[in-house]
Design a protein around this motif. Structure first.
Motif, PDB file in Angstrom:
ATOM      1  N   ARG A   1      42.039  43.442  44.384  1.00 33.37           N
ATOM      2  CA  ARG A   1      41.829  41.796  44.668  1.00 33.37           C
ATOM      3  C   ARG A   1      41.285  41.851  43.294  1.00 33.37           C
ATOM      4  O   ARG A   1      40.152  42.577  43.144  1.00 33.37           O
ATOM      5  CB  ARG A   1      41.438  41.546  46.282  1.00 33.37           C
ATOM      6  CG  ARG A   1      42.569  41.537  47.010  1.00 33.37           C
ATOM      7  CD  ARG A   1      42.586  40.549  48.327  1.00 33.37           C
ATOM      8  NE  ARG A   1      42.302  41.021  49.703  1.00 33.37           N
ATOM      9  CZ  ARG A   1      44.125  40.272  50.136  1.00 33.37           C
ATOM     10  NH1 ARG A   1      44.951  39.890  48.621  1.00 33.37           N
ATOM     11  NH2 ARG A   1      45.081  40.735  50.958  1.00 33.37           N
ATOM     12  N   ILE A   2      40.843  40.156  43.200  1.00 34.09           N
ATOM     13  CA  ILE A   2      39.514  40.046  41.813  1.00 34.09           C
ATOM     14  C   ILE A   2      39.133  38.820  42.602  1.00 34.09           C
ATOM     15  O   ILE A   2      39.164  37.459  42.843  1.00 34.09           O
ATOM     16  CB  ILE A   2      40.632  38.823  40.834  1.00 34.09           C
ATOM     17  CG1 ILE A   2      41.650  40.592  40.341  1.00 34.09           C
ATOM     18  CG2 ILE A   2      39.932  38.913  39.540  1.00 34.09           C
ATOM     19  CD1 ILE A   2      42.921  39.625  39.544  1.00 34.09           C
ATOM     20  N   LEU A   3      37.994  39.366  42.486  1.00 36.54           N
ATOM     21  CA  LEU A   3      36.514  38.398  43.090  1.00 36.54           C
ATOM     22  C   LEU A   3      36.747  37.357  41.514  1.00 36.54           C
ATOM     23  O   LEU A   3      36.281  38.048  39.955  1.00 36.54           O
ATOM     24  CB  LEU A   3      35.814  38.484  42.949  1.00 36.54           C
ATOM     25  CG  LEU A   3      34.251  37.709  43.892  1.00 36.54           C
ATOM     26  CD1 LEU A   3      34.601  36.960  44.645  1.00 36.54           C
ATOM     27  CD2 LEU A   3      33.127  38.961  44.899  1.00 36.54           C
TER      28      LEU A   3
ATOM     29  N   GLY B   1      38.922  49.259  45.341  1.00 38.34           N
ATOM     30  CA  GLY B   1      37.839  48.757  45.400  1.00 38.34           C
ATOM     31  C   GLY B   1      38.556  47.519  44.691  1.00 38.34           C
ATOM     32  O   GLY B   1      39.880  47.083  44.783  1.00 38.34           O
ATOM     33  N   GLY B   2      37.659  46.896  44.770  1.00 39.34           N
ATOM     34  CA  GLY B   2      37.948  45.133  43.776  1.00 39.34           C
ATOM     35  C   GLY B   2      37.372  45.200  42.325  1.00 39.34           C
ATOM     36  O   GLY B   2      36.895  46.132  41.663  1.00 39.34           O
ATOM     37  N   VAL B   3      37.717  44.337  41.528  1.00 37.09           N
ATOM     38  CA  VAL B   3      37.732  43.973  40.258  1.00 37.09           C
ATOM     39  C   VAL B   3      37.130  42.530  40.162  1.00 37.09           C
ATOM     40  O   VAL B   3      37.132  41.973  41.509  1.00 37.09           O
ATOM     41  CB  VAL B   3      38.253  43.844  38.927  1.00 37.09           C
ATOM     42  CG1 VAL B   3      39.122  45.152  39.137  1.00 37.09           C
ATOM     43  CG2 VAL B   3      39.633  42.983  39.460  1.00 37.09           C
TER      44      VAL B   3
ATOM     45  N   ALA C   1      28.643  32.970  51.231  1.00 32.01           N
ATOM     46  CA  ALA C   1      30.479  33.100  50.829  1.00 32.01           C
ATOM     47  C   ALA C   1      31.016  34.512  50.426  1.00 32.01           C
ATOM     48  O   ALA C   1      32.379  34.627  51.000  1.00 32.01           O
ATOM     49  CB  ALA C   1      31.256  31.975  50.031  1.00 32.01           C
ATOM     50  N   THR C   2      30.840  35.272  48.737  1.00 33.22           N
ATOM     51  CA  THR C   2      30.608  36.629  48.628  1.00 33.22           C
ATOM     52  C   THR C   2      30.631  37.249  49.390  1.00 33.22           C
ATOM     53  O   THR C   2      31.668  37.600  49.710  1.00 33.22           O
ATOM     54  CB  THR C   2      29.317  36.782  47.994  1.00 33.22           C
ATOM     55  OG1 THR C   2      29.517  35.942  46.614  1.00 33.22           O
ATOM     56  CG2 THR C   2      30.220  38.193  47.148  1.00 33.22           C
TER      57      THR C   2
ATOM     58  N   LEU D   1      33.700  30.364  43.374  1.00 28.53           N
ATOM     59  CA  LEU D   1      34.297  31.311  43.507  1.00 28.53           C
ATOM     60  C   LEU D   1      35.522  31.773  44.578  1.00 28.53           C
ATOM     61  O   LEU D   1      35.639  30.252  45.685  1.00 28.53           O
ATOM     62  CB  LEU D   1      33.014  32.858  44.209  1.00 28.53           C
ATOM     63  CG  LEU D   1      33.195  31.948  45.315  1.00 28.53           C
ATOM     64  CD1 LEU D   1      32.414  33.350  46.626  1.00 28.53           C
ATOM     65  CD2 LEU D   1      32.158  31.257  46.717  1.00 28.53           C
ATOM     66  N   THR D   2      36.181  32.426  44.222  1.00 26.95           N
ATOM     67  CA  THR D   2      37.326  32.961  45.330  1.00 26.95           C
ATOM     68  C   THR D   2      37.651  34.190  45.006  1.00 26.95           C
ATOM     69  O   THR D   2      37.150  34.599  44.319  1.00 26.95           O
ATOM     70  CB  THR D   2      38.661  31.571  44.438  1.00 26.95           C
ATOM     71  OG1 THR D   2      39.474  32.131  46.065  1.00 26.95           O
ATOM     72  CG2 THR D   2      39.189  32.406  43.773  1.00 26.95           C
TER      73      THR D   2
END
Length: 299
Positions: free
Chosen positions: A130-132, A170-172, A152-153, A118-119
């Motif tokens: 930002r994109i997870l 928010g993020g995606v 980590a998340t 993940l990153t």
């Protein structure tokens, strides 16, 4: 996020948190206003929220200063009752999952970066998200535990919730399920599914604007049956399943804001680069202090 571009094929990026309100672009400020954030009444609304928390007394946040409460209000479009439900859900999750916060050393999670499971992108998409990215197909459960993935998340989510741009936009998330196998599904119990949805949907002070599933195979159908009951109707409407059709993904996230493996222009950026940023840029900073108040340890 500061960035420059050497060539169109290889954008150069910097891992940096945008924690200052002054870094919020004007067009995102306008979006914040549309979401209910009014500069003239902001302080009054935060004070009303603070009073609401004290009156209800169903959860006891470890902070109640303006800056901290603001991110819960932003996450729920400045609706006090909804923001309060989120606040209580957040602290309930923390209480039930103390092992994901207390005495956790973020810098000891480098093995997740080494595994590329993940990153979060150091750049933003065209909307400011930002994109997870999760790549569960390359996850080796005998090397990386489910709990470490959650830890980590949470580190990434908590860091993101410190950024005003991310609070507003928010993020995606992208779930890359290429090579997902039965050995992975065996570790994804209903309780794991519930926790994942809590992190991405119901219990963190940062919205997930969309979830994108790519490269899924037949194994996905079995796993998705566990996740689906925990998705509310609003989140189901923001869940997109693309298969291997990256043009479908590009309808939501422009290629110039995606890694090359998804038809984009960027290289992959390891989770460890965010840990390096924490170590090099945040030692002794307000970011480190905020994280330490949550129970994380930096030494």
């Amino acid at each position: 996020m500061t960035s420059s571009t050497r060539t169109r094929a290889m954008p150069a990026v910097e891992h940096k948190l945008n924690v200052s309100e002054e870094e919020v672009p004007e067009h995102i400020r306008r979006i914040a206003n549309e979401q209910g954030e009014c500069p003239k009444t902001k302080k009054q609304t935060i004070e009303q929220f603070r009073s609401y928390i004290l009156e209800r007394n169903e959860c006891q946040p470890h902070r109640n200063d303006d800056q901290y409460l603001e991110k819960f209000l932003r996450a729920r479009y400045w609706k006090i009752e909804n923001s309060y439900r989120l606040l209580c859900s957040y602290y309930k999750f923390r209480e039930h999952n103390k092992g994901y916060y207390e005495k956790v050393r973020p810098l000891d999670l480098r093995h997740l970066g080494d595994s590329d499971i993940l990153t979060v992108t150091p750049y933003r998409d065209q909307h400011g998200h930002r994109i997870l990215i999760y790549r569960f197909g390359i996850w080796r459960p005998n090397r990386v535990t489910v709990d470490d993935i959650f830890r980590a998340t949470i580190v990434l989510q908590e860091l993101g919730s410190l950024e005003p741009i991310s609070q507003i936009m928010g993020g995606v998330g992208i779930f890359d399920l290429k090579d997902l196998g039965l050995e992975h599904i065996l570790h994804l119990s209903p309780s794991v599914a519930q926790k994942m949805i809590a992190l991405l949907v119901t219990s963190m002070p940062i919205r997930t604007s969309a979830l994108h599933i790519v490269n899924q195979n037949w194994v996905f159908n079995a796993g998705f049956k566990m996740f689906k009951p925990f998705l509310n109707s609003a989140m189901r409407e923001r869940l997109y399943i693309h298969g291997s059709d990256m043009r479908s993904l590009h309808k939501h996230i422009a290629p110039e804001h995606l890694p090359k493996r998804y038809g984009g222009l960027h290289d992959d950026y390891s989770y460890t680069l965010w840990l390096d940023m924490l170590k090099d840029q945040c030692t002794g900073s307000s970011v480190q202090k905020d994280m330490e108040q949550l129970g994380f340890i930096f030494d």
